[in-house]
Design a protein around this motif. Structure first.
Motif, mmCIF file in Angstrom:
data_model
loop_
_atom_site.group_PDB
_atom_site.id
_atom_site.type_symbol
_atom_site.label_atom_id
_atom_site.label_comp_id
_atom_site.label_asym_id
_atom_site.label_seq_id
_atom_site.Cartn_x
_atom_site.Cartn_y
_atom_site.Cartn_z
ATOM 1 N N PHE A 241 13.265 20.666 18.013
ATOM 2 C CA PHE A 241 12.455 20.084 19.157
ATOM 3 C C PHE A 241 11.049 20.140 18.584
ATOM 4 C CE2 PHE A 241 16.337 22.023 20.984
ATOM 5 C CZ PHE A 241 16.713 21.095 21.967
ATOM 6 N N VAL A 242 10.257 19.378 19.340
ATOM 7 C CA VAL A 242 8.946 18.957 19.069
ATOM 8 C C VAL A 242 7.938 20.057 19.594
ATOM 9 C CG1 VAL A 242 7.115 17.377 18.876
ATOM 10 C CG2 VAL A 242 9.539 16.714 18.576
ATOM 11 N N GLN A 243 7.385 20.747 19.050
ATOM 12 C CA GLN A 243 6.275 21.950 19.303
ATOM 13 C C GLN A 243 5.214 21.093 20.215
ATOM 14 O OE1 GLN A 243 3.082 23.930 16.838
ATOM 15 N NE2 GLN A 243 4.688 25.331 16.943
ATOM 16 N N GLY A 244 4.881 21.801 21.603
ATOM 17 C CA GLY A 244 3.988 20.951 22.174
ATOM 18 C C GLY A 244 4.499 20.048 23.394
ATOM 19 N N ASP A 245 5.738 19.559 23.169
ATOM 20 C CA ASP A 245 6.523 18.616 24.261
ATOM 21 C C ASP A 245 6.454 19.397 25.647
ATOM 22 O OD1 ASP A 245 8.164 16.874 25.712
ATOM 23 O OD2 ASP A 245 9.673 17.115 24.171
ATOM 24 N N ALA A 246 5.986 18.437 26.524
ATOM 25 C CA ALA A 246 5.751 19.310 27.816
ATOM 26 C C ALA A 246 7.181 19.405 28.545
ATOM 27 C CB ALA A 246 4.937 18.062 28.751
ATOM 28 N N LEU A 247 8.318 18.711 28.010
ATOM 29 C CA LEU A 247 9.758 18.913 28.382
ATOM 30 C C LEU A 247 10.383 20.134 28.053
ATOM 31 C CD1 LEU A 247 10.588 15.308 28.809
ATOM 32 C CD2 LEU A 247 10.055 16.746 30.732
ATOM 33 N N LEU A 248 9.880 20.986 27.270
ATOM 34 C CA LEU A 248 10.619 22.148 26.388
ATOM 35 C C LEU A 248 11.158 23.229 27.507
ATOM 36 C CD1 LEU A 248 8.410 22.844 23.511
ATOM 37 C CD2 LEU A 248 10.557 21.710 23.437
ATOM 38 N N GLU A 249 10.477 23.267 28.615
ATOM 39 C CA GLU A 249 10.978 24.168 29.691
ATOM 40 C C GLU A 249 11.668 23.437 30.725
ATOM 41 O OE1 GLU A 249 10.569 27.217 29.536
ATOM 42 O OE2 GLU A 249 9.120 27.181 27.654
ATOM 43 N N ALA A 250 11.916 22.076 30.625
ATOM 44 C CA ALA A 250 12.559 21.352 31.667
ATOM 45 C C ALA A 250 13.717 20.506 31.089
ATOM 46 C CB ALA A 250 11.740 20.460 32.516
ATOM 47 N N ASP A 251 14.059 20.626 29.916
ATOM 48 C CA ASP A 251 15.312 19.940 29.343
ATOM 49 C C ASP A 251 16.272 19.673 30.316
ATOM 50 O OD1 ASP A 251 16.466 18.285 27.180
ATOM 51 O OD2 ASP A 251 17.880 20.173 26.991
ATOM 52 N N THR A 252 16.897 18.617 30.611
ATOM 53 C CA THR A 252 17.832 18.630 31.844
ATOM 54 C C THR A 252 19.208 18.907 31.515
ATOM 55 O OG1 THR A 252 18.625 16.848 33.425
ATOM 56 C CG2 THR A 252 18.779 16.203 31.108
ATOM 57 N N VAL A 253 19.464 19.240 30.100
ATOM 58 C CA VAL A 253 20.857 19.835 29.642
ATOM 59 C C VAL A 253 20.718 21.201 28.994
ATOM 60 C CG1 VAL A 253 21.613 17.556 29.239
ATOM 61 C CG2 VAL A 253 20.758 19.030 27.287
ATOM 62 N N PHE A 254 19.680 21.992 29.325
ATOM 63 C CA PHE A 254 19.241 23.430 29.284
ATOM 64 C C PHE A 254 19.523 23.524 27.654
ATOM 65 C CE2 PHE A 254 21.067 22.718 33.134
ATOM 66 C CZ PHE A 254 19.962 23.007 34.117
ATOM 67 N N GLY A 255 19.200 22.642 26.664
ATOM 68 C CA GLY A 255 19.670 22.710 25.249
ATOM 69 C C GLY A 255 18.486 23.447 24.345
ATOM 70 N N VAL A 256 17.069 23.323 24.926
ATOM 71 C CA VAL A 256 16.220 24.006 24.237
ATOM 72 C C VAL A 256 16.087 25.537 23.939
ATOM 73 C CG1 VAL A 256 13.788 24.355 23.954
ATOM 74 C CG2 VAL A 256 14.658 22.241 24.978
ATOM 75 N N LYS A 257 16.183 26.005 22.480
ATOM 76 C CA LYS A 257 15.905 27.204 22.340
ATOM 77 C C LYS A 257 14.797 27.458 21.471
ATOM 78 C CE LYS A 257 21.024 28.277 22.308
ATOM 79 N NZ LYS A 257 22.147 28.855 21.686
ATOM 80 N N GLU A 258 13.834 28.467 21.686
ATOM 81 C CA GLU A 258 12.599 28.729 20.926
ATOM 82 C C GLU A 258 12.884 28.781 19.449
ATOM 83 O OE1 GLU A 258 9.090 32.051 21.202
ATOM 84 O OE2 GLU A 258 10.687 32.186 22.283
ATOM 85 N N SER A 259 14.040 29.358 19.033
ATOM 86 C CA SER A 259 14.026 29.239 17.512
ATOM 87 C C SER A 259 14.333 27.899 17.026
ATOM 88 C CB SER A 259 15.222 30.250 17.177
ATOM 89 O OG SER A 259 16.540 29.375 17.548
ATOM 90 N N LEU A 260 14.332 26.820 17.659
ATOM 91 C CA LEU A 260 14.639 25.476 17.166
ATOM 92 C C LEU A 260 13.448 24.552 17.207
ATOM 93 C CD1 LEU A 260 18.286 24.900 18.905
ATOM 94 C CD2 LEU A 260 17.659 25.595 16.238
ATOM 95 N N VAL A 261 12.374 25.154 17.929
ATOM 96 C CA VAL A 261 10.974 24.428 18.021
ATOM 97 C C VAL A 261 10.400 24.431 16.674
ATOM 98 C CG1 VAL A 261 8.948 24.245 19.287
ATOM 99 C CG2 VAL A 261 11.181 24.974 20.455
ATOM 100 N N ARG A 262 10.053 23.120 16.337
ATOM 101 C CA ARG A 262 9.337 23.086 15.111
ATOM 102 C C ARG A 262 8.024 22.235 15.196
ATOM 103 N NH1 ARG A 262 12.346 26.186 14.083
ATOM 104 N NH2 ARG A 262 13.940 26.578 12.164
ATOM 105 N N GLU A 263 6.971 22.300 14.408
ATOM 106 C CA GLU A 263 5.837 21.504 14.445
ATOM 107 C C GLU A 263 5.948 20.296 13.656
ATOM 108 O OE1 GLU A 263 0.865 21.767 13.167
ATOM 109 O OE2 GLU A 263 2.496 23.304 12.460
#
Length: 300
Positions: A241-263
């Protein structure tokens, strides 16, 4: 005058008796796992109906909804996967079946847009194949949980284009923004993709109608899909996932994990790339090192 109304206790006993009779109907099932699953489905389904006092009209509406989900599903659109995703069922299943092992890379949702037989792009190749979007250089190394490189690991990569659409969503048969390559003898890989951007899941069908009715957004955080397979390692399905994306906390399928966020580091046009050549437009680069867990690990 005789009161024909059933007491609360009598009504409850009647409802529980039906549940028990349905559960006993699976006693002769020869497959113990199937028997366990069917009994659990019945127990939870009957419990839901009793707890919310489901009306016949609501049950009929649910059946119509599921019928419509099946009607719009085909070999290019899997509405049931979308439904599973937006209810968090996909992520819950992934969590159950991908128990953390050491520093193994976390898994996330598979999604409905994977396609078998993607093009082989090779080291340094591009998966874009004409898909519109800002170029993105993706590189990293694949290792196991012992820190050893994993050579010849197959890495499948796929994503939406700059219009928020996967190739399968077009009707012209294109194959774009997807491909695969293999790690070198040191586990390294490098490829060109498109800088991910947020996009909505398909919301012109029953799942979209359900999201709208419940006040939920169909938007997914920007991401790039990976599936990594190698001998003696657990298959990994994940995103970055893209660091700084405003949707990281609102992904509709709940797929975001902090360890997968990259710059995704922005590079001006003409910035040299690792082979010494240059790109004549602005581009991004991201590093994603991948750690594969051992193949024998299963959910507890």
């Amino acid at each position: 005058m005789t009161d024909l109304r059933m007491s609360h206790d009598e009504q409850q006993a009647r409802e529980l008796d039906l549940t028990q009779r349905v559960l006993r109907s699976f006693d002769t099932c020869a497959d113990p796992r199937l028997r366990e699953l069917m009994r659990a489905v019945v127990s939870h389904l009957h419990g839901l109906i009793r707890d919310v006092r489901l009306t016949e009209e609501e049950w009929a509406a649910g059946i119509r909804f599921l019928t419509e989900v099946g009607r719009v599903s085909d070999d290019r659109r899997q509405e049931f996967i979308l439904l599973s995703d937006v209810l968090g069922a996909s992520m819950q299943t992934i969590g159950v079946n991908n128990r953390a092992v050491g520093d193994a890379t976390e898994a996330t949702v598979f999604g409905p847009f994977f396609l078998e037989g993607s093009p082989h792009v090779g080291q340094g190749g591009s998966i874009a194949s004409g898909a519109q979007g800002e170029p993105c250089l993706v590189e990293g190394r694949v290792t196991n949980t012992a820190g050893e490189p994993v050579p010849n690991a197959r890495i499948e990569v796929w994503e939406a284009d700059d219009d928020g659409l996967y190739d399968l969503q077009y009707n012209d048969g294109r194959v774009a923004a997807r491909g695969h390559l293999f790690t070198d003898h040191d586990g390294n890989y490098r490829l060109w993709a498109i800088t991910p951007t947020p996009y909505p899941i398909p919301h012109d069908g029953p799942v979209g109608a359900m999201l709208a009715a419940t006040g939920r957004s169909p938007m997914r955080a920007a991401h790039l899909h990976f599936m990594v397979t190698a001998d003696e390692c657990r298959t990994l399905v994940t995103h970055i996932f893209v660091q700084g994306d405003a949707l990281l906390e609102a992904d509709t399928v709940f797929g975001v994990k902090e360890s997968l966020v990259r710059e995704f580091e922005r590079q001006p046009a003409s910035t040299p790339i690792p082979d010494g050549s240059t790109v004549d437009v602005p581009w991004t680069k991201v590093r994603f090192d991948i750690v594969l867990g051992p193949s024998e690990v299963r959910g507890s």
